[in-house]
Design a protein around this motif. Sequence first.
Motif, short mmCIF file in Angstrom:
data_model
loop_
_atom_site.label_atom_id
_atom_site.label_comp_id
_atom_site.label_asym_id
_atom_site.label_seq_id
_atom_site.Cartn_x
_atom_site.Cartn_y
_atom_site.Cartn_z
N GLY A 27 0.86 -1.12 0.15
CA GLY A 27 -0.03 -0.15 0.07
C GLY A 27 0.71 1.16 -0.03
N PRO A 28 0.23 2.21 -0.01
CA PRO A 28 0.77 3.50 -0.09
C PRO A 28 1.44 4.05 1.32
CG PRO A 28 -1.68 4.04 0.15
CD PRO A 28 -1.44 2.54 0.07
N ALA A 29 2.85 4.91 1.13
CA ALA A 29 3.62 5.14 2.06
C ALA A 29 4.25 6.43 1.48
CB ALA A 29 4.46 3.88 2.62
N GLU A 30 4.55 7.46 2.39
CA GLU A 30 5.47 8.45 2.09
C GLU A 30 6.76 7.97 1.99
OE1 GLU A 30 7.32 11.41 0.91
OE2 GLU A 30 5.03 11.54 0.66
N THR A 31 7.51 7.73 0.66
CA THR A 31 8.77 7.30 0.49
C THR A 31 9.66 8.44 -0.05
OG1 THR A 31 8.11 6.17 -1.29
CG2 THR A 31 8.11 4.84 0.49
N SER A 32 9.24 9.73 -0.09
CA SER A 32 10.07 10.48 -1.07
C SER A 32 11.51 10.60 -0.29
CB SER A 32 9.41 12.02 -0.66
OG SER A 32 9.44 12.35 0.36
N GLY A 33 12.68 10.61 -1.34
CA GLY A 33 14.11 10.55 -0.75
C GLY A 33 14.32 9.35 -0.83
N LEU A 34 13.62 8.08 -0.97
CA LEU A 34 14.08 6.69 -0.73
C LEU A 34 14.23 6.02 -2.25
CD1 LEU A 34 12.05 5.65 2.45
CD2 LEU A 34 14.56 6.39 2.30
N ASP A 35 14.93 4.99 -2.30
CA ASP A 35 14.90 4.35 -3.59
C ASP A 35 13.65 3.29 -3.55
OD1 ASP A 35 16.88 5.94 -4.84
OD2 ASP A 35 18.31 4.51 -3.86
N THR A 36 12.68 3.30 -4.19
CA THR A 36 11.68 2.27 -4.41
C THR A 36 11.58 1.62 -5.74
OG1 THR A 36 9.84 3.87 -5.15
CG2 THR A 36 10.37 3.62 -2.57
N ALA A 37 11.16 0.34 -5.39
CA ALA A 37 10.82 -0.31 -6.82
C ALA A 37 9.37 -1.12 -6.58
CB ALA A 37 12.01 -1.36 -7.09
N ILE A 38 8.60 -1.36 -7.48
CA ILE A 38 7.38 -2.24 -7.39
C ILE A 38 8.19 -3.85 -7.64
CG2 ILE A 38 5.24 -3.00 -8.06
CD1 ILE A 38 4.82 0.06 -8.67
N LEU A 39 7.71 -4.52 -6.91
CA LEU A 39 8.21 -5.94 -7.07
C LEU A 39 7.14 -6.88 -7.46
CD1 LEU A 39 10.47 -6.34 -3.86
CD2 LEU A 39 11.08 -5.78 -6.10
N TRP A 40 6.08 -6.86 -7.13
CA TRP A 40 4.75 -7.44 -7.72
C TRP A 40 3.58 -6.80 -7.18
CZ3 TRP A 40 6.74 -8.68 -2.84
CH2 TRP A 40 6.00 -8.57 -1.71
N SER A 41 2.39 -7.02 -7.96
CA SER A 41 1.22 -6.54 -7.84
C SER A 41 0.03 -7.94 -7.73
CB SER A 41 0.81 -5.74 -8.76
OG SER A 41 0.67 -6.20 -9.92
N GLU A 42 -0.79 -7.56 -6.95
CA GLU A 42 -1.90 -8.68 -7.04
C GLU A 42 -3.28 -7.86 -7.28
OE1 GLU A 42 -1.20 -12.08 -4.08
OE2 GLU A 42 -0.11 -10.31 -3.08
N THR A 43 -4.14 -8.88 -7.65
CA THR A 43 -5.59 -8.56 -7.83
C THR A 43 -6.10 -8.66 -6.32
OG1 THR A 43 -5.79 -9.16 -10.39
CG2 THR A 43 -7.75 -8.82 -9.07
N VAL A 44 -6.94 -7.85 -6.02
CA VAL A 44 -7.58 -8.03 -4.89
C VAL A 44 -9.07 -8.12 -5.09
CG1 VAL A 44 -8.44 -6.66 -2.57
CG2 VAL A 44 -6.04 -6.17 -3.71
N ARG A 45 -9.58 -9.30 -4.44
CA ARG A 45 -11.01 -9.62 -4.85
C ARG A 45 -11.83 -9.57 -3.39
NH1 ARG A 45 -10.94 -11.91 -9.84
NH2 ARG A 45 -9.04 -12.73 -10.36
N VAL A 46 -12.92 -9.49 -3.46
CA VAL A 46 -13.81 -9.24 -2.28
C VAL A 46 -14.76 -10.50 -2.39
CG1 VAL A 46 -15.68 -7.87 -3.50
CG2 VAL A 46 -15.49 -7.88 -1.05
#
Length: 127
Positions: A27-46
């Motif tokens: 989920g979202p977080a304030e990461t300004s000034g840090l190196d970030t990368a998206i490693l995976w994503s998943e579909t959320v089902r209800v």
Amino acid sequence: MRFSEASPSDQVAAIRGRLMDAGFLMGPAETSGLDTAILWSETVRVALPRHHKFADRQTLSWADVRGERFLVPAAMHPPGVTAWLAGCLGADGPVPRIEEHQVSIGNLLGLVAIGYGATLMSDRALF
């Protein structure tokens, strides 16, 4: 090497304070000034009861389910899931109803089946 679980905001604070070298954030977080990368994503089902008005819909928005009672397994979800869910559900509407229960995902789905609430699952959890 040490491993620990923490909410996304606590992980970011620990990285900024040089108490941790890396984190995995959901989920979202304030990461300004840090190196970030998206490693995976998943579909959320209800998961909804069979008789629910949206049970036959293929796609839902957060606004569609904002008024639902959401059930989460207290011992089986990563830190921050409840806060993430509250953020997805509550920005412009009523206070989200999120209940943590000390039960397995199977028993949680049983509560959904009898109409007690809804729960979220990823594609990974379906196998």
